[in-house]
Motif scaffolding. Structure first.
Motif, PDB file in Angstrom:
ATOM      1  N   LYS A  98       0.752  -1.335  -0.061  1.00  0.00           N
ATOM      2  CA  LYS A  98      -0.072   0.097  -0.072  1.00  0.00           C
ATOM      3  C   LYS A  98       0.873   1.103  -0.297  1.00  0.00           C
ATOM      4  O   LYS A  98       1.048   1.583   0.959  1.00  0.00           O
ATOM      5  N   ILE A  99       1.469   1.721  -1.246  1.00  0.00           N
ATOM      6  CA  ILE A  99       2.152   2.836  -1.276  1.00  0.00           C
ATOM      7  C   ILE A  99       1.558   3.889  -0.755  1.00  0.00           C
ATOM      8  O   ILE A  99       1.973   4.843  -0.153  1.00  0.00           O
ATOM      9  N   ALA A 100       0.146   4.140  -1.222  1.00  0.00           N
ATOM     10  CA  ALA A 100      -0.680   4.984  -0.627  1.00  0.00           C
ATOM     11  C   ALA A 100      -1.894   4.563  -0.664  1.00  0.00           C
ATOM     12  O   ALA A 100      -2.523   4.713  -1.824  1.00  0.00           O
ATOM     13  N   SER A 101      -2.523   4.210   0.357  1.00  0.00           N
ATOM     14  CA  SER A 101      -3.670   3.517   0.219  1.00  0.00           C
ATOM     15  C   SER A 101      -4.754   4.364   0.654  1.00  0.00           C
ATOM     16  O   SER A 101      -4.747   5.419   1.280  1.00  0.00           O
ATOM     17  N   TRP A 102      -5.970   4.024   0.243  1.00  0.00           N
ATOM     18  CA  TRP A 102      -7.527   4.644   0.335  1.00  0.00           C
ATOM     19  C   TRP A 102      -8.655   3.836   0.380  1.00  0.00           C
ATOM     20  O   TRP A 102      -8.542   2.814  -0.174  1.00  0.00           O
ATOM     21  N   GLU A 103      -9.673   4.296   1.049  1.00  0.00           N
ATOM     22  CA  GLU A 103     -10.960   3.493   1.014  1.00  0.00           C
ATOM     23  C   GLU A 103     -12.045   4.678   0.648  1.00  0.00           C
ATOM     24  O   GLU A 103     -12.068   5.776   1.530  1.00  0.00           O
ATOM     25  N   TYR A 104     -12.950   4.560  -0.154  1.00  0.00           N
ATOM     26  CA  TYR A 104     -13.949   5.312  -0.642  1.00  0.00           C
ATOM     27  C   TYR A 104     -15.296   4.499   0.145  1.00  0.00           C
ATOM     28  O   TYR A 104     -15.629   3.863  -0.701  1.00  0.00           O
ATOM     29  N   LEU A 105     -15.917   5.185   0.952  1.00  0.00           N
ATOM     30  CA  LEU A 105     -17.426   4.460   1.323  1.00  0.00           C
ATOM     31  C   LEU A 105     -18.274   5.157   0.485  1.00  0.00           C
ATOM     32  O   LEU A 105     -18.614   6.325   0.411  1.00  0.00           O
ATOM     33  N   LEU A 106     -18.897   3.917  -0.108  1.00  0.00           N
ATOM     34  CA  LEU A 106     -19.937   4.432  -1.290  1.00  0.00           C
ATOM     35  C   LEU A 106     -21.315   4.988  -0.704  1.00  0.00           C
ATOM     36  O   LEU A 106     -21.927   6.055  -1.270  1.00  0.00           O
ATOM     37  N   GLN A 107     -21.589   4.529   0.394  1.00  0.00           N
ATOM     38  CA  GLN A 107     -22.900   5.096   1.093  1.00  0.00           C
ATOM     39  C   GLN A 107     -22.835   6.470   1.699  1.00  0.00           C
ATOM     40  O   GLN A 107     -23.967   7.398   1.424  1.00  0.00           O
ATOM     41  N   THR A 108     -21.980   6.640   2.318  1.00  0.00           N
ATOM     42  CA  THR A 108     -21.568   8.145   3.047  1.00  0.00           C
ATOM     43  C   THR A 108     -20.614   9.050   2.075  1.00  0.00           C
ATOM     44  O   THR A 108     -20.708  10.312   2.652  1.00  0.00           O
TER      45      THR A 108
END
Length: 535
Positions: A97-107
């Protein structure tokens, strides 16, 4: 003898044959013998059967045991090979994870890793919770393409997109890869990584263009076979020459100089010297890796190997060779090496676990965080070596439940270092699936958050103090103030000096009470200010 039931069956068959034939054989042998000798023969018949049965059973049992031992050894070898292959697969994964992210679809919220904050030169606690900030950093010409790729990801479940991004005031090329995580069968979030590829973008762009022009050729993966007749100095090629490199093999014969002239100038002398030594010393096998110029002018990495054919006297007569296009493999190998180098240097801890939750590999940052070496951690679960008295049982049980369900989890938990010091960490864990889509392990990204947790405690204490101050200001001070106002009004209408003096004494008492309250408030304010400044 692989089945013990066969032993019983064979024994029953032999026993039945003995019962049917032994009496007839004995009668034949004792015919004409005295009665005493006949009795002896009948007794020996039984002892003979017992001895023969014991030897036969001993042999069959040993044969069965040897067969089982061979089967057990084979199973153990297969398990060991499977374990090694799985471990190699773990190391080859692009889970750095060189630069990790998470996108929460509901919020419509985005969760960033510390590495992604670092790319934008922002503090890890910066208040960025929506996608708007990130979209503002995308190059205007790439924004529509990025949004289209994002929408496509929701349908296909995977994302792999290259675009320009403003990082630290400069436009940089980045590659984003992501995967949709489902919850209850519905898209829940997109988990991905971002890599800065500016330094290698031009080179990769040229290679990708070449690969796109030859997409159908690469799918065929045929070798270009060549036959070099040393007597006539003619080289014949098969159809792979056109399929892989674009040259027309139907022209028939080519001189060796033609092929050598297509080699990259930096590689040609090395390859030619190696080939000359191969022929002069009459070695049987030869191989070399080099770059080759294709008909379209682009270069590809190839792997060339050949076999020398000699005459009856051992003199070189022909060379039969095959050229394999390894350009894509070479590029992926270099990329994997870069990613492996990054994952070993990334600041966050990276932990790879097997399907049982036992640690199989950690990066140096995790070793530094815990104080344990890889050898000390390998084969153990985090709970066996990192948990301690202050570790939440509820949180650890939640982790176990998520592992059993092969589900992603994000938790904060207290771990203990090798020296016994407690520290807080945030763990982002996701399952790894094999080529069949079956869970085969887990990968955890571990970030120390001890200082953040301390700040949260300090903020909570400050809020409690502020509430106390607000209570004093809104309740305690009102009482003496109301009394002063009332007594002052009474003093103004009093007629006798004694009555006025009494009111003034009471007003003075109220002033003293209010002064004490103000001192208490001041003390709490000073206490709060002292904590803010570290006094």
């Amino acid at each position: 003898m692989k089945n013990k039931n066969y032993i019983v069956l064979l024994y029953v068959i032999i026993g039945s044959i003995w019962v049917l034939l032994s009496d007839q054989l004995t009668a034949f042998l004792v015919d004409g013998m005295p009665v005493k000798d006949r009795a002896l023969i009948n007794s020996l018949k039984g002892f003979f059967f017992i001895a023969f049965s014991a030897v036969l059973l001993h042999y069959l049992v040993n044969l069965y045991n040897r067969s089982k031992k061979r089967e057990l050894a084979y199973v153990q070898r297969e398990l060991e090979n499977s374990r090694k292959e799985q471990q190699q697969w773990y190391y080859a994964q692009k889970m750095a994870k060189i630069a990790s992210w998470e996108y929460l679809l509901q919020t419509d919220e985005v969760i960033w890793s510390d590495n992604l904050y670092a790319l934008f030169d922002l503090a890890p606690d910066a208040a960025i919770t929506t996608v708007s900030f990130f979209l503002e950093q995308i190059h205007p010409d790439d924004l529509d393409g990025f949004l289209a790729a994002h929408e496509k990801t929701k349908l296909t479940g995977e994302m792999d997109y290259v675009h320009r991004l403003k990082i630290d005031g400069e436009w940089r090329y980045v590659r984003e890869a992501g995967k949709v995580i489902y919850q209850d069968g519905k898209p829940y979030k997109i988990s991905g990584v971002l890599k800065d590829i500016t330094e290698t973008f031009n080179r990769e762009l040229l290679l990708n263009n070449a690969l796109e022009r030859h997409e159908l050729v690469n799918k065929a993966t045929h070798d270009a076979i060549w036959d070099w007749d040393l007597a006539t100095s003619q080289v014949t090629w098969n159809s792979g020459l056109k399929q892989l490199f674009g040259y027309d093999h139907k022209q028939g014969f080519f001189k060796p100089d033609w092929w050598i002239g297509k080699m990259h100038p930096s590689d040609s002398k090395r390859v030619l010297d190696s080939l000359n030594v191969f022929v002069k010393q009459a070695k049987k096998r030869w191989e070399a890796s080099y770059r080759l110029r294709c008909a379209d002018g682009s270069y590809k990495y190839v792997f060339d190997q050949a076999y020398l054919v000699t005459d009856d006297n051992g003199a070189p007569r022909r060379i039969i060779g095959a050229v394999k296009d390894v350009d894509e493999l070479r590029r992926k190998d270099e990329e994997n090496k870069q990613l492996a180098d990054v994952v070993s240097k990334v600041k966050s801890g990276v932990v790879i676990k097997d399907i049982g939750g036992k640690i199989s590999w950690v990066n140096p940052s995790f070793e530094q965080l815990t104080g344990y070496s890889l050898n000390e951690l390998k084969g153990k679960t985090p709970g066996e070596i990192l948990y301690g008295p202050e570790t939440s049982r509820v949180t650890s049980d939640a982790i176990v439940a998520s592992l059993k369900a092969h589900d992603f989890f994000n938790i904060e938990i207290v771990n203990y270092s090798k020296s016994g010091e407690p520290y807080w960490v945030e763990v982002n864990s996701t399952s790894i699936v094999d080529s069949d889509g079956q869970p085969s392990g887990y990968i955890d990204i571990v970030t120390e958050i001890t200082e953040r947790k301390k700040r949260e405690v300090e903020i909570s204490e400050q809020n409690h103090t502020l509430k106390e101050i607000a209570w004093i200001n809104s309740h305690e001070i009102r009482k003496p103030v109301a009394s002063i106002l009332g007594l002052s009004a009474l003093a103004n209408v009093a007629t006798s000096p004694e009555e006025k003096e009494e009111y003034y004494k009471r007003i003075n008492n109220c002033v003293t009470e209010m002064d004490e309250i103000i001192h208490q408030t001041s003390a709490k304010v000073n206490e709060l200010m002292g904590k803010d400044h570290g006094f």
